[in-house]
Design a protein around this motif. Structure first.
Motif, PDB file in Angstrom:
ATOM      1  N   GLY A 124     -23.157 -14.070  15.661  1.00  0.00           N
ATOM      2  CA  GLY A 124     -22.631 -12.961  16.446  1.00  0.00           C
ATOM      3  C   GLY A 124     -23.661 -12.354  17.384  1.00  0.00           C
ATOM      4  N   THR A 125     -23.182 -11.582  18.346  1.00  0.00           N
ATOM      5  CA  THR A 125     -24.064 -10.969  19.350  1.00  0.00           C
ATOM      6  C   THR A 125     -24.297  -9.487  19.100  1.00  0.00           C
ATOM      7  N   GLU A 126     -23.661  -8.917  18.066  1.00  0.00           N
ATOM      8  CA  GLU A 126     -23.816  -7.491  17.787  1.00  0.00           C
ATOM      9  C   GLU A 126     -25.156  -7.211  17.109  1.00  0.00           C
ATOM     10  N   SER A 127     -25.607  -5.957  17.228  1.00  0.00           N
ATOM     11  CA  SER A 127     -26.899  -5.575  16.654  1.00  0.00           C
ATOM     12  C   SER A 127     -26.875  -5.560  15.135  1.00  0.00           C
ATOM     13  N   LYS A 128     -25.688  -5.604  14.526  1.00  0.00           N
ATOM     14  CA  LYS A 128     -25.575  -5.617  13.064  1.00  0.00           C
ATOM     15  C   LYS A 128     -25.013  -6.944  12.557  1.00  0.00           C
ATOM     16  N   SER A 129     -25.193  -7.994  13.319  1.00  0.00           N
ATOM     17  CA  SER A 129     -24.726  -9.324  12.901  1.00  0.00           C
ATOM     18  C   SER A 129     -25.741  -9.969  11.965  1.00  0.00           C
ATOM     19  N   TYR A 130     -25.914  -9.354  10.778  1.00  0.00           N
ATOM     20  CA  TYR A 130     -26.894  -9.846   9.810  1.00  0.00           C
ATOM     21  C   TYR A 130     -26.384 -11.112   9.122  1.00  0.00           C
ATOM     22  N   ALA A 131     -27.279 -11.978   8.750  1.00  0.00           N
ATOM     23  CA  ALA A 131     -26.894 -13.106   7.905  1.00  0.00           C
ATOM     24  C   ALA A 131     -26.667 -12.626   6.475  1.00  0.00           C
ATOM     25  N   ILE A 132     -27.545 -11.751   5.987  1.00  0.00           N
ATOM     26  CA  ILE A 132     -27.399 -11.126   4.672  1.00  0.00           C
ATOM     27  C   ILE A 132     -27.605  -9.630   4.830  1.00  0.00           C
ATOM     28  N   CYS A 133     -26.656  -8.833   4.325  1.00  0.00           N
ATOM     29  CA  CYS A 133     -26.805  -7.369   4.300  1.00  0.00           C
ATOM     30  C   CYS A 133     -26.783  -6.926   2.849  1.00  0.00           C
ATOM     31  N   SER A 134     -27.897  -6.395   2.384  1.00  0.00           N
ATOM     32  CA  SER A 134     -28.015  -6.002   0.982  1.00  0.00           C
ATOM     33  C   SER A 134     -27.740  -4.509   0.808  1.00  0.00           C
ATOM     34  N   LEU A 135     -27.017  -4.165  -0.251  1.00  0.00           N
ATOM     35  CA  LEU A 135     -26.814  -2.773  -0.632  1.00  0.00           C
ATOM     36  C   LEU A 135     -27.628  -2.439  -1.878  1.00  0.00           C
ATOM     37  N   GLY A 136     -28.558  -3.304  -2.229  1.00  0.00           N
ATOM     38  CA  GLY A 136     -29.389  -3.060  -3.403  1.00  0.00           C
ATOM     39  C   GLY A 136     -29.291  -4.224  -4.375  1.00  0.00           C
ATOM     40  N   GLY A 137     -30.057  -4.150  -5.454  1.00  0.00           N
ATOM     41  CA  GLY A 137     -30.051  -5.218  -6.437  1.00  0.00           C
ATOM     42  C   GLY A 137     -31.087  -6.277  -6.137  1.00  0.00           C
ATOM     43  N   THR A 138     -30.893  -7.468  -6.687  1.00  0.00           N
ATOM     44  CA  THR A 138     -31.885  -8.531  -6.605  1.00  0.00           C
ATOM     45  C   THR A 138     -31.393  -9.661  -5.709  1.00  0.00           C
ATOM     46  N   VAL A 139     -32.237 -10.058  -4.787  1.00  0.00           N
ATOM     47  CA  VAL A 139     -31.956 -11.203  -3.926  1.00  0.00           C
ATOM     48  C   VAL A 139     -33.090 -12.205  -4.125  1.00  0.00           C
TER      49      VAL A 139
END
Length: 231
Positions: free
Chosen positions: A10-25
């Motif tokens: 995506g071309t948007e500024s929030k087009s993350y591949a991974i968006c974490s809300l906390g926890g373990t990655v």
């Protein structure tokens, strides 16, 4: 994540591949990339703390930061490649958090490789930014938590900065300390330098005196300290 490809085109500024809300990655392999935004993003004001571990794989963003952590988040890197062409490879959203680095490659073509976190170094990582490899937290009083946690092998000089282009006048300030079972050597310090945001030698010039800042070893306290000499 052990393999495969996670890609946001995506071309948007929030087009993350991974968006974490906390926890373990945990990333052991694979390819994670975003064309326009951060590859991995943690919002500072939403969710709990994130613990991110990278042992392998490739995490990249050509036009933004590769990894952005929130306040109090932690990242451990002992393998893999984390890179950004235009942004920072590993960055803190709130100038807070801890990065424990013992391996892997962390690289930025345009700016800093790591910015705004406490840095714990060991092993033989490759850390490379265009002008400075590591930008410490914003305030000198926060630098005391940086640490060399074991034998550290640096092939090229590691450049450290506070991110300022106009130099402030500093009193001697500890930049790194060491665990009690590890002694910082003169050879270690010779491979570290403190620079301004453009990569030049860190200086403060008044109408009377020029202070040139270097990192100096205090073996009695196991610390590397930023000290100024006058000329």
């Amino acid at each position: 994540i052990n393999g495969g490809t996670i890609e946001n085109t995506g071309t948007e500024s929030k087009s993350y591949a991974i968006c974490s809300l906390g926890g373990t990655v945990t990333i052991n392999g694979g390819t994670i990339t975003s064309a326009s935004a951060n590859a991995i993003n943690k919002n500072s004001s939403i969710g709990g703390k994130m613990t991110l571990s990278v042992t392998g794989g490739t995490i990249s963003s050509p036009n933004a930061d590769a990894i952005v952590l929130g306040i109090g988040d932690t990242i451990t890197v002992d393998g893999g490649t984390i890179s950004s062409r235009e942004g920072i490879a590993i960055k803190s959203n709130g100038d807070d958090g801890t990065a424990t680095i013992s391996g892997g490659t962390i690289k930025s073509d345009k700016t800093y490789a790591i910015s705004g976190l406490d840095i714990i170094l060991s092993g033989a990582p490759t850390i490379q930014g265009k002008n400075a490899d590591i930008r410490l937290k914003s305030y000198a009083s926060d630098w005391k938590n940086n640490k060399i946690a074991g034998k550290l092998t640096i092939t090229d000089q590691l450049k450290i900065t506070d991110g300022e282009s106009s130099t402030k006048l500093y009193a001697p300030t500890p930049v790194f300390s060491a665990d009690t079972d590890y002694t910082i050597t003169k050879e270690d310090v010779s491979k570290l330098s403190f620079v301004d945001s453009t990569g030049n030698t860190y200086k403060y010039m008044s109408s009377y005196t020029t202070y040139t800042y270097t990192l100096q070893l205090d073996s009695s306290k196991n610390t590397i300290t930023l000290k100024g000499t006058t000329s």
